[in-house]
Structures are given as structure tokens and as C-alpha cells.
Design a protein around this motif. Structure first.
Motif, PDB file in Angstrom:
ATOM      1  N   THR A 207       0.855  -1.187   0.000  1.00 46.61           N
ATOM      2  CA  THR A 207       0.000   0.000   0.000  1.00 46.61           C
ATOM      3  C   THR A 207       0.887   1.232   0.000  1.00 46.61           C
ATOM      4  N   VAL A 208       0.672   2.137  -0.939  1.00 47.31           N
ATOM      5  CA  VAL A 208       1.424   3.381  -1.029  1.00 47.31           C
ATOM      6  C   VAL A 208       0.446   4.528  -0.837  1.00 47.31           C
ATOM      7  N   VAL A 209       0.696   5.364   0.169  1.00 44.99           N
ATOM      8  CA  VAL A 209      -0.242   6.452   0.459  1.00 44.99           C
ATOM      9  C   VAL A 209       0.148   7.748  -0.237  1.00 44.99           C
ATOM     10  N   ALA A 210       1.367   7.845  -0.757  1.00 48.16           N
ATOM     11  CA  ALA A 210       1.798   9.047  -1.461  1.00 48.16           C
ATOM     12  C   ALA A 210       1.339   8.990  -2.910  1.00 48.16           C
ATOM     13  N   GLY A 211       1.217  10.164  -3.501  1.00 48.35           N
ATOM     14  CA  GLY A 211       0.899  10.242  -4.918  1.00 48.35           C
ATOM     15  C   GLY A 211       2.168  10.312  -5.736  1.00 48.35           C
ATOM     16  N   TRP A 240      -1.434   6.583 -11.391  1.00 44.19           N
ATOM     17  CA  TRP A 240      -0.350   7.561 -11.461  1.00 44.19           C
ATOM     18  C   TRP A 240      -0.193   8.180 -12.848  1.00 44.19           C
ATOM     19  N   THR A 450       4.951   0.997  -9.338  1.00 42.92           N
ATOM     20  CA  THR A 450       3.589   0.853  -9.851  1.00 42.92           C
ATOM     21  C   THR A 450       3.368  -0.530 -10.455  1.00 42.92           C
TER      22      THR A 450
END
Length: 535
Positions: A207-211, A240, A450
Motif C-alpha cells: 500500500t502506497v499512500v503518497a501520490g 499515477w 507501480t
């Protein structure tokens, strides 16, 4: 995050003069069958007096890679067929006709020529290795010494096996007992939580919370974007990235160039093998009845996401040359390089080429000379080439990375780099290859990037109760952690692109000199880091 350059490569004893069959060449039978391929066994081939024993390699079983200009000339094909007749083979008429319908221009274009059983031959197996040896044996004929035949001999001497390259080791790295596939290709299904398999390098959902990093507009940039080309599994939709049709998208494609790659598929009559189609990573499964994700599904999108993190102001141009099982056909690779040369001849920019794949050859550098020559034509135009070192934990030359430090006569070329993988603590990853030409090391263990969120395999979570479930490692989601020199290479490519972006205001600078200056700067700084602003 640091990138290390090794001024004098470490040597760990004498490398293998040739590799045993287990050392990197243990592809599963179903994978070979899917691509009409076989492994060349050094101990199971015939030899003429004085002939050197070949090394192991992977090649299309009944295909030779031939300069298209040769296939278009009747005298040449007659000579080839005459040589092949000694082993009961001939060129397929369809392969020859396809070449004669094409305009090749001045550049050598390599085409796959399918081998068929010659008329009247019996109990013959269409094998490209004895076929290649028959052609080379025929070149010893005194008639080729005549001045009129010298040019033809030079071209015939360029005929080669149609090598298959791989994105990473698809079935383990030999006898090192690192758990097989998870240590190298990262298929998460083989390393489910609680199984204890492998040393922890498997593909894992995250899980990646940053954009995505902020990308400057063209107006803010003040010049054209640096173009990084990746040759891999193709593109896929991801939060993204804008659609590839967007005029200023980060991730872009070339449909006409992709069609050129598709059109080089071997001209088989009556049967077919795995075919590259379109520019999208389709997530094709190896067995639709089982349905688990293929070993290299999402590989190309991982590369694009890594470059986006290190060089958001650049653009990535993606070509699909790799199947989702990790196999890169030699003819597709040649076609992609031809397309890049065509684009540059038409004035379109290509600044960095990232190749996260490679392979072994049967006769060292000589077997890869045609590919090296094509890459050097790009380097002569200012393209920096970044190659993954390979994930077999071997000192065997892994191409193209093994050619990265090879001197080329003539004017200077843009640099060519071989990149090994580091663990997060800075140690060299246990799977990473070692070779004197591999002089760069970058993070390559559990790199986060990604992944196509639409690709979901059939492997269920190992524990599921109502709405609760354990981690389903065959449905990765938008991001994952994945390991391999495949992901160390785009980190270096991205940092190079970021450094090149700083030169956009320069006018009248030779592109080769600019590329060499950027690499010299990275070496002199001893460690290259993306720009970080603390908060």
C-alpha cells in the motif's frame, strides 16, 4: 538512496570458461514450447576437428536470424539453401517472400528465417544450431575467396541463432538453493506468507499512500522533455499515469513502431508460437485453467514507475518486446532498435535506453556482435544505454550488460552501463550477477513501484473468513515490492534522465559529449541521489 560506481571492478576468482547447463539455463519445458525454443547443450552437439565447444544458450529451435538484405537476394538464398541441404533443411518460402516484399534501405535489418525440411529429406529435425554450423562450414568453400563473392561472404557470416533473452531467471539460479523462482523472477504465488520459501525477494503487494512526484509543465521546464525508452512488457492503466494518448503524458507509446515489432514474428506455416500483440501488458496467464499471474506481469509498468519517481520531468516511451513470461525474442529486440534509429533519423529525441533483460550466448561476445553494433549506432547519436546485470548469481557474461565496458574503435560513443542490485543495507543482493563490465550498483531488492491494478490472478488468499482475508499475493493491486537487477537499471536510467534535464538550457552541445559529461558527474560525485527537499 545511492547509486555506486565501481572504479575497479572486484574479481572473485576465475569465471566459468563456459557455463554448465544449470548455470542460468534451466527454463521449464512449457516455457520453451511456448516460444518454439530449446537450450543448446554443450555436451550434446557435434564438433568438427578444431571446432570450439559452444556454451549453453536459449534459441528458437527452427529459426535463423538473417540479414533481410540477404533473404531478398536469390543468389544468397540459393547459397544458404545449398549449405542447409547438407543437413536436410531449407529456408521457408514464406520467410524469403516476406523479405523480398520489403524495402530495407541502407541499414542492416535482421529477420527471422524459419527452417523447413528439405525436399526428399527423411528423419531430419529442424534445428538451427546444426543449420548454422552448415552455413559456416560452407563459407570455407574456396569460391568465397573470389573478389566477387567477398561481400556475400561477409553478409553470410552474420547469420546467427535467434537468441531468446529473459527479463530475469524464470526458474531459479542453479544450485545455490535460494528457493528457486522467488529469488529471481519474483512470482509471489510461490512465496505465500507462512511458507518460508526463498530469501524474501518475492513480488509482494504493498500500500502506497503518497501520490506521484510533481511533474513540471513544459512551460516551467523551458525545453523538450528527456526521453527514456524502455523495452519491456508494455503499458497498463494506472492511477499515477495519464492515458498514453495525452499530448504530454509521462508514459507514452509508439503504435507504428509497435506494429513494426509485431511484423517481425517468425513466418511459420501451419502452426504458431507465442506472439507479441499491441503495446499493452495484457497480463496473459501461462495456463488459463489455473489462472495465476504470469512471472513478469507488470514488469514494464514497474520500470515506468521507478523512472517516474526519479525523473518525473522526463517522459517514458515504452515498447513491448517482452512476453509476460519474461521472454524477449531476438528479432523483436532488433526491430525495436531499428525503430529507435528511424525515429532519431527523423529528428525525434531518444536520450536514454533502459534494458532490464539479457541472456547468455553460445560463443561469447561474437554471438552478440550484430546486436552490439545496432546499440552502438544509437550510442553514436547520444543515447546512453543502461543494462541490467542479470539475476543468476553467476560470473558468466550476461548480454548486453557484459558488453558495457567494451571499447569500440572510432569516435567516442555515449556511455553504456551494466547495473547490479543492492539490498537496502548497501550489500550486493545475493541473486545479482558479477562481471568486470558491471561497474554500477543501485537498489534492486524490494523496490516499490507501480503495478497494473486490473491484473488479478486466480490464487486466493491462504486464509479467508467472511470479509477478512490474509494477503492475496496473486492480486497485487496498484503497487508492489519486487526485486531484481531489472529494477536497479531503471533507477540509474531515471537519475541519468534527471541529470540530463538540468542541461536543457544548453545550446549547441554535442549529444554524445553531453551524455558522457553526465556520467562523469555521477562518477565524480561518488553517489547519485534524486533531489530531496525535507519537510
Amino acid at each position: 538512496m545511492t547509486i555506486d560506481h565501481i572504479p575497479e571492478p572486484a574479481r572473485h576468482g576465475q569465471g566459468e570458461p563456459f557455463g554448465p547447463a544449470w548455470q542460468g539455463i534451466t527454463l521449464p519445458r512449457e516455457l520453451l514450447d511456448r516460444h518454439g525454443a530449446k537450450v543448446l547443450d554443450p555436451w550434446a552437439v557435434g564438433l568438427d576437428p578444431g571446432e570450439a565447444r559452444p556454451d549453453s544458450t536459449v534459441y528458437r529451435a527452427d529459426v535463423l536470424l538473417v540479414p533481410g538484405q540477404l533473404l531478398a537476394v536469390r543468389e544468397a538464398t540459393d547459397r544458404i539453401d545449398e549449405a542447409l541441404s547438407t543437413v536436410g533443411l531449407k529456408l521457408s518460402a514464406e520467410s524469403v517472400d516476406r523479405a523480398r516484399d520489403r524495402d530495407f534501405g541502407d541499414r542492416t535489418v535482421w529477420l527471422p528465417a524459419v527452417l523447413e525440411i528439405a525436399d526428399g529429406a527423411r528423419d531430419v529435425m529442424a534445428d538451427a544450431w546444426p543449420a548454422l554450423r552448415a552455413v559456416r562450414r560452407a563459407l570455407a568453400d574456396p569460391s568465397y575467396a573470389e573478389p566477387a563473392a567477398a561481400a556475400l561472404r561477409s553478409q553470410l557470416d552474420q547469420i546467427s541463432l535467434d537468441h531468446l533473452f529473459v527479463g530475469s531467471a524464470t526458474s531459479g539460479i542453479g544450485s545455490l538453493d535460494l528457493g528457486g523462482e522467488p529469488a529471481t523472477s519474483g512470482h509471489a504465488v510461490t512465496e505465500q506468507p507462512g511458507t518460508g520459501g526463498g530469501p524474501g525477494y518475492g513480488r509482494i503487494p504493498l500500500t502506497v499512500v503518497a501520490g506521484p512526484p510533481r511533474r513540471r509543465t513544459l512551460e516551467e521546464l523551458g525545453g523538450p522533455r528527456i526521453t527514456v525508452v524502455i523495452l519491456d512488457t508494455g503499458v497498463a492503466t494506472h492511477p499515477w499515469f495519464r492515458p498514453v494518448t495525452d499530448p504530454d503524458a509521462f508514459l507514452t507509446v509508439d503504435p507504428d513502431g509497435q506494429q513494426q515489432i509485431e511484423d517481425t514474428h517468425p513466418a511459420y506455416a501451419g502452426r504458431d508460437i507465442a506472439r507479441l500483440e499491441g503495446y499493452e501488458d495484457l497480463g496473459q496467464v501461462p495456463n488459463p485453467l489455473i489462472g495465476t499471474l504470469n512471472s513478469h506481469t507488470g514488469h514494464g509498468l514497474m520500470l515506468a514507475g521507478i523512472i517516474a519517481q526519479t525523473a518525473p520531468d522526463a517522459r517514458v516511451l515504452s515498447y513491448k518486446v517482452m512476453h509476460s513470461d519474461g521472454v524477449v525474442p531476438g528479432e523483436a529486440l532488433h526491430a525495436a532498435l531499428d525503430r529507435l534509429l528511424d525515429l532519431m533519423d527523423d529528428g525525434q529525441p531518444v536520450d536514454v535506453l533502459c534494458c532490464s533483460f539479457g541472456g547468455f550466448s553460445e560463443s561469447g561476445d561474437a554471438a552478440m556482435q550484430s546486436l552490439f553494433t545496432k546499440v552502438n549506432q544509437l550510442r553514436a547519436r547520444g543515447v546512453t544505454v543502461v543494462n541490467a546485470a542479470g539475476n543468476y548469481a553467476t560470473t558468466r557474461p550476461f548480454y548486453l550488460a557484459a558488453l558495457s565496458e567494451t571499447d569500440v574503435p572510432g569516435p567516442p560513443l555515449a556511455p553504456m552501463l551494466g547495473v547490479a542490485a543492492k539490498n537496502p543495507d548497501g550489500t550486493v543482493a545475493i541473486f545479482s550477477n558479477d562481471h568486470p563490465a558491471v561497474r554500477w550498483r543501485a537498489p534492486g531488492a524490494m523496490v516499490v513501484s507501480t503495478f497494473p491494478p486490473a491484473h488479478r490472478g486466480a490464487q486466493n488468499a491462504p486464509l479467508s473468513v467472511g470479509e477478512r482475508a490474509a494477503l492475496d499475493c496473486d492480486a497485487v493491486g496498484p503497487f508492489c515490492g519486487w526485486s531484481g537487477t531489472s529494477f536497479a537499471a531503471p533507477i540509474v536510467a531515471g537519475v541519468i534522465a534527471a541529470e540530463l534535464t538540468k542541461t536543457l538550457g544548453q545550446v549547441g552541445v554535442d549529444p554524445v559529449e553531453r551524455a558522457r559529461t553526465v556520467i562523469d558527474t555521477m562518477i565524480n560525485d561518488k553517489a547519485a541521489r534524486p533531489e530531496i527537499t525535507p519537510i
